[in-house]
Structures are given as C-alpha cells and as structure tokens.
Design a protein around this motif. Structure first.
Motif, PDB file in Angstrom:
ATOM      1  N   VAL A   1       0.842  -1.206   0.000  1.00 52.60           N
ATOM      2  CA  VAL A   1       0.000   0.000   0.000  1.00 52.60           C
ATOM      3  C   VAL A   1       0.872   1.250   0.000  1.00 52.60           C
ATOM      4  O   VAL A   1       1.856   1.315   0.729  1.00 52.60           O
ATOM      5  N   GLY A   2       0.494   2.218  -0.813  1.00 54.90           N
ATOM      6  CA  GLY A   2       1.342   3.391  -1.016  1.00 54.90           C
ATOM      7  C   GLY A   2       1.005   4.551  -0.100  1.00 54.90           C
ATOM      8  O   GLY A   2      -0.043   4.591   0.544  1.00 54.90           O
ATOM      9  N   THR A   3       1.910   5.521  -0.034  1.00 56.63           N
ATOM     10  CA  THR A   3       1.695   6.732   0.745  1.00 56.63           C
ATOM     11  C   THR A   3       2.183   7.920  -0.070  1.00 56.63           C
ATOM     12  O   THR A   3       3.110   7.776  -0.872  1.00 56.63           O
TER      13      THR A   3
ATOM     14  N   TYR B   1      -7.566   0.673  -0.452  1.00 53.06           N
ATOM     15  CA  TYR B   1      -6.330   0.564   0.335  1.00 53.06           C
ATOM     16  C   TYR B   1      -5.115   1.155  -0.378  1.00 53.06           C
ATOM     17  O   TYR B   1      -4.004   0.986   0.088  1.00 53.06           O
ATOM     18  N   ASN B   2      -5.320   1.773  -1.513  1.00 52.12           N
ATOM     19  CA  ASN B   2      -4.215   2.415  -2.232  1.00 52.12           C
ATOM     20  C   ASN B   2      -3.099   1.424  -2.560  1.00 52.12           C
ATOM     21  O   ASN B   2      -1.909   1.713  -2.399  1.00 52.12           O
ATOM     22  N   VAL B   3      -3.492   0.224  -2.992  1.00 54.12           N
ATOM     23  CA  VAL B   3      -2.502  -0.785  -3.373  1.00 54.12           C
ATOM     24  C   VAL B   3      -1.669  -0.253  -4.542  1.00 54.12           C
ATOM     25  O   VAL B   3      -2.214   0.285  -5.505  1.00 54.12           O
ATOM     26  N   ALA B   4      -0.367  -0.373  -4.425  1.00 55.25           N
ATOM     27  CA  ALA B   4       0.581   0.114  -5.434  1.00 55.25           C
ATOM     28  C   ALA B   4       0.373   1.612  -5.718  1.00 55.25           C
ATOM     29  O   ALA B   4       0.679   2.089  -6.806  1.00 55.25           O
TER      30      ALA B   4
ATOM     31  N   GLU C   1      -0.429  -7.727  -3.600  1.00 55.83           N
ATOM     32  CA  GLU C   1       1.040  -7.604  -3.583  1.00 55.83           C
ATOM     33  C   GLU C   1       1.567  -6.948  -4.860  1.00 55.83           C
ATOM     34  O   GLU C   1       2.755  -6.722  -4.998  1.00 55.83           O
ATOM     35  N   ARG C   2       0.691  -6.656  -5.806  1.00 52.57           N
ATOM     36  CA  ARG C   2       1.160  -6.197  -7.119  1.00 52.57           C
ATOM     37  C   ARG C   2       1.872  -4.839  -7.037  1.00 52.57           C
ATOM     38  O   ARG C   2       1.709  -4.109  -6.058  1.00 52.57           O
ATOM     39  N   HIS C   3       2.618  -4.553  -8.077  1.00 52.21           N
ATOM     40  CA  HIS C   3       3.406  -3.326  -8.084  1.00 52.21           C
ATOM     41  C   HIS C   3       2.944  -2.331  -9.147  1.00 52.21           C
ATOM     42  O   HIS C   3       3.637  -1.354  -9.424  1.00 52.21           O
TER      43      HIS C   3
END
Ligand code: SF4
Length: 482
Positions: free
Chosen positions: A79-81, A201-204, A425-427
């Motif tokens: 998750v990114g910030t 969840y802001n994944v990647a 888990e992806r990027h």
C-alpha cells in the motif's frame, strides 16, 4: 466486551448473505466451515484488522503480543503513501514468557510512552493479539489511561487472532474506527462536495490515478478509509456527504454505522474497468447533488467521463491487435471478478472464466451477466479450483494468461502459461482510466513476452521427434508460441 462486539458484527443487517440466514446460523457467524487438511489457514482476525488499518500512514501501529504476530503481518500489502512513512515501521511489545506470568499491561504502557517520545505521532493504534488476550491484558483500559496521561488518542483495536477470520478482523478494525476515531474532530472546512471512500487501500499507490478526476470536479476526498489516510482526516470523516464503498464485504459495518449515526448514505462502486469507473463518478455526482451540491456537477462529470473514456479507448486501441483472441482466466474475488471483464472483452479477449470465491451474491450476478455478454453461455463462474484441475486447464491450453494473486502463480508458470498479479502484492496500479490502460499494457508484456517461445520450445537435449510414450505438455495445435 469483545464477544458482544463480535455478535454485533455477525448480525450485520446490511450484509446480504447475513439477511438470508436464520437467527441460529447468524449466531454462528461467517466462515465457520472447517479447514481443508493441508490448506493454509489464511490470516487471523488480528491480521485482518491490521491490514484494514495499516494504510493509516501517520500513526504508530503498535502490536501488543509476541513478535511473530507483527512479523507475520508486517508490510504484507504493497500500500502506497504520498507522505508519512511511519506506518511502514514495525512496533511490538514483543511479549515473552515472563510477561505471560506477570502480565503485559505495564510493558504496553511503557511501549506507548516510548513511541510518543520518539516519534510524536498524531495517534497510536494498539492491536490486541492472542497471548495478551488469553492472559487477560485489558488493552482498552491501558489505552484509556495512556491517552489521558500522554495527551493523544491511543486507539485499542481489540481483534485477537483466535476470535475468527481475516474478514472478521477487517470489520473489527472498522469497529475500532467507529468507536474511537471518526467523529472526534470537527473540521472547520466541511463542504457540500466532500466524500469518503471506504475499503480503498491504495494498493501500489493506485488511488493517485483516480484522485485527479475528483480534484478536477471539485470533489474533495475527506477521508480514504483506509488508503494513504491521515489520522485527522479519519477523525473528521463524519462531515462527508456521501460514502463510497469499494468492497462491501470488508467494511460494510462502517458504511452502515456512519449512515445510522451521521446520516451519510453509502453506495457500492468500483474503480476497476472503464465503464465502472464512469458509473461510479456518475453516482457520486448524482448523490452529491441530491445532498446539496450545485446541479452543474452532473454535466461537468459527464463531460469529464466523455473526455476520459475517449482518451482511454484511443490509447488502448494500439493493444487490440496484440491481445484480440487471447483467453483469460480471472482467479480473484469481490469486485474484480466482474469489473475488469468488460474492458478485457473490449480488447477482443475472451474471459474463459472468473472465480467468485470471495464474492457477494451481487458480485456473482454481475460476473455472470458480464460473462454471458461474452459467450452467450451460463456457468463459467468458478469457486475454488483445485491445483491439479487448474494445471490441467493450462496444460490443455484453455487459457493464455491467468490474472490472480501470488499463491496460484506457480500452477500457471509450471504449465508454461503467462500469469499476472492482480491482488494486493502487485506493483502496478490498475484503478481508473489510466489504470485500465496500465492493466492492458502489462497483459501485453506478459502474454507476448518472447520468453514463452523459449520455454515452450523443445529442450536442446530432447529427441527431434516426439518419442513414443512421451506426452507433450501442450498438445500440438492447441496453442502456438507467440
Ligand atoms: S493467531 Fe494469534 S498468535 Fe497467531 S498471528 Fe494471529 S494474533 Fe498472533
């Protein structure tokens, strides 16, 4: 009491599945089916609560328990910030045998004090785990005392692992926000176009692909619960006019709770897929106008949708000849089981099936409708596919690529079939119009990668012609190497 909280979560009135149950079934809760021998158990309730709240990026997430609880749950989602990094630190009280004998409450208080002194966060989230729950540590009381003495919010997240599944933990994390965070700060700048997004969840870092659309329309994301969140934004989230629920299974209790307590309506939407992104923007604009925003918001939203859709389809057209006719197996869950189907079909791809393991009844109906549009056939919805059956599908060339989470990647790769991570888990970010273009781009890279010609070619030491009794992995003619 944790048992009362769990009973209320099991009784969730807005859960469609729950409404179909008898009172007795409801009491037993969800996910009571025993484990299949040999299968991984999946995350515990603590893990679920941690996953749900970890994207609050500026607070200390302190795990009260043995160090392995934190070790197993630390940074499992990409998750990114856009700023604070404190959420990436692992904080734990690291309980030992002596703490089991003497109790861990004093140690917890000292850990909270140390974290405040060293990091000065706006708040501390304290997670209960199995061991301190079993020896009777009262984290609610410790957090209350620490909060009074140290002068900052210390939020107890009472979801010890043994109470249930990861999904239950998501909901207990949401309960902690409802009980201790949301509504505790009154923002001075509340406006008629403020919204919250729940379950993103802001994944990647993919929400950055969507946020500029809202900025252009003048819609403010008061709080993204919980992706790239800040504590103060969450605390003032009760002033938003509309809640959008990204995944209804994870935090539906939060949407319902905010509707009952502050009168904020919620709806379920998705940022995966072009049509669904447009529909979500439309719904938000309509609900905001109903709740006091100026009527021109709807026309401005339609203009933005028309422009962005045209741009996205034009950019994706280049990939059509490279992807048309390729077959995709979607092995994911929830909204992704149906929301990306349309876009793949628009690329001329054939979605041979989609799994609905973790989907709601509504998700299943939408997935079925999307697939019917593709093939005219019914029944291509999968539950869990056993690994040998999945391997057979790839070996027989029934799909050219699988989109799934990391756990099933090896089945596809062993069968020399392209695989792409679509889960947490992806990027790469796949949300919104730009995200859909990125998804198509990544699929092209995977499917048309020259490595497949290499791995599907006979090895140099293989005999020139197939030896009697040797079965080729992929029958001749079923699938040509790209
Ligand atoms: S089940 Fe209990 S001991 Fe195991 S990781 Fe979860 S909280 Fe920790």
């Amino acid at each position: 009491m944790i048992s009362e909280k769990i009973a209320s979560v099991f009784n969730e009135p807005d859960c469609e599945k729950n409404r179909g149950k008898t009172a007795g079934e409801r009491k037993k809760g969800c996910g009571t089916k025993g484990l299949t021998p040999g299968a991984a158990a999946g995350g515990c309730a603590f893990d679920g609560a941690k996953i749900a709240l970890q994207p609050v990026t500026d607070v200390v997430h302190l795990v009260h328990g043995p160090i392995a609880c934190e070790g197993n749950s630390w940074d499992t989602r990409n998750v990114g910030t856009s700023g604070p990094l404190i959420y990436r630190w692992g904080f734990t009280t690291d309980l030992s045998e002596m703490d089991v004998i003497h109790g861990g409450e004093k140690k917890l208080y000292r850990a909270i004090k140390e974290a405040v002194a060293k990091y000065a966060p706006p708040a501390i989230f304290v997670y209960q785990t199995c061991v301190p729950a079993l020896i009777g540590d009262d984290i609610d009381q410790v957090c209350k005392v620490a909060s009074e003495r140290l002068g900052l919010p210390v939020v107890p997240v009472n979801a010890p692992g043994f109470v249930g599944s990861k999904n239950l933990g998501n909901k207990l994390g949401a309960e902690a926000l409802l009980a201790h965070v949301i509504g505790t700060i009154e923002p001075s700048d509340a406006g008629p176009t403020d919204i919250n997004i729940i379950g993103e969840y802001n994944v990647a870092g993919e929400f950055a692909l969507v946020k500029p659309l809202f900025d252009e329309l003048g819609i403010r994301i008061r709080a993204c619960i919980t992706g790239n969140s800040r504590y103060r934004d969450l605390a003032g989230a009760h002033t938003a006019r509309v809640n959008m629920m990204v995944c209804s299974q994870a935090m539906i209790n939060l949407g319902r709770g905010m509707r009952e307590r502050w009168g904020i309506p919620y709806f379920e939407g998705s940022f995966y897929g072009i049509g669904d992104t447009s529909q979500t923007l439309r719904t938000i604009a309509t609900l905001l106008v109903e709740r006091g925003a100026t009527a021109d918001l709807i026309a401005r939203t339609e203009a933005l949708i028309a422009r962005e859709e045209a741009k996205a389809w034009a950019a994706m057209a280049a990939y059509r000849p490279r992807l048309a006719g390729k077959r995709v197996l979607l092995y994911t869950g929830g909204v992704k089981s149906w929301s990306v189907v349309h876009a793949l079909q628009e690329m001329g791809m054939e979605v041979v099936g989609t799994s609905v393991r973790k989907s709601t009844e509504d998700d299943k109906a939408r997935a079925r409708a999307a697939l019917d549009q593709n093939t005219g056939k019914v029944g291509e919805l999968f539950g869990a596919i056993a690994n040998p059956e999945m391997y057979r599908m790839f070996r027989d060339g029934e799909a050219d690529i699988m989109l799934s989470g990391g756990r099933s990647q090896f089945v596809a790769l062993k069968a020399r079939t392209a695989w792409m991570d679509i889960n947490q888990e992806r990027h790469h970010g796949y949300a919104g119009y730009d995200g859909m273009l990125e998804l198509v781009r990544q699929m092209d890279i995977e499917i048309n990668n020259p490595v497949w010609a290499q791995v599907r070619a006979p090895a140099p030491w293989d005999p020139p012609a197939a030896s009697p009794g040797v079965t080729p992995l992929i029958p001749a003619g079923r699938r040509a190497a790209p």
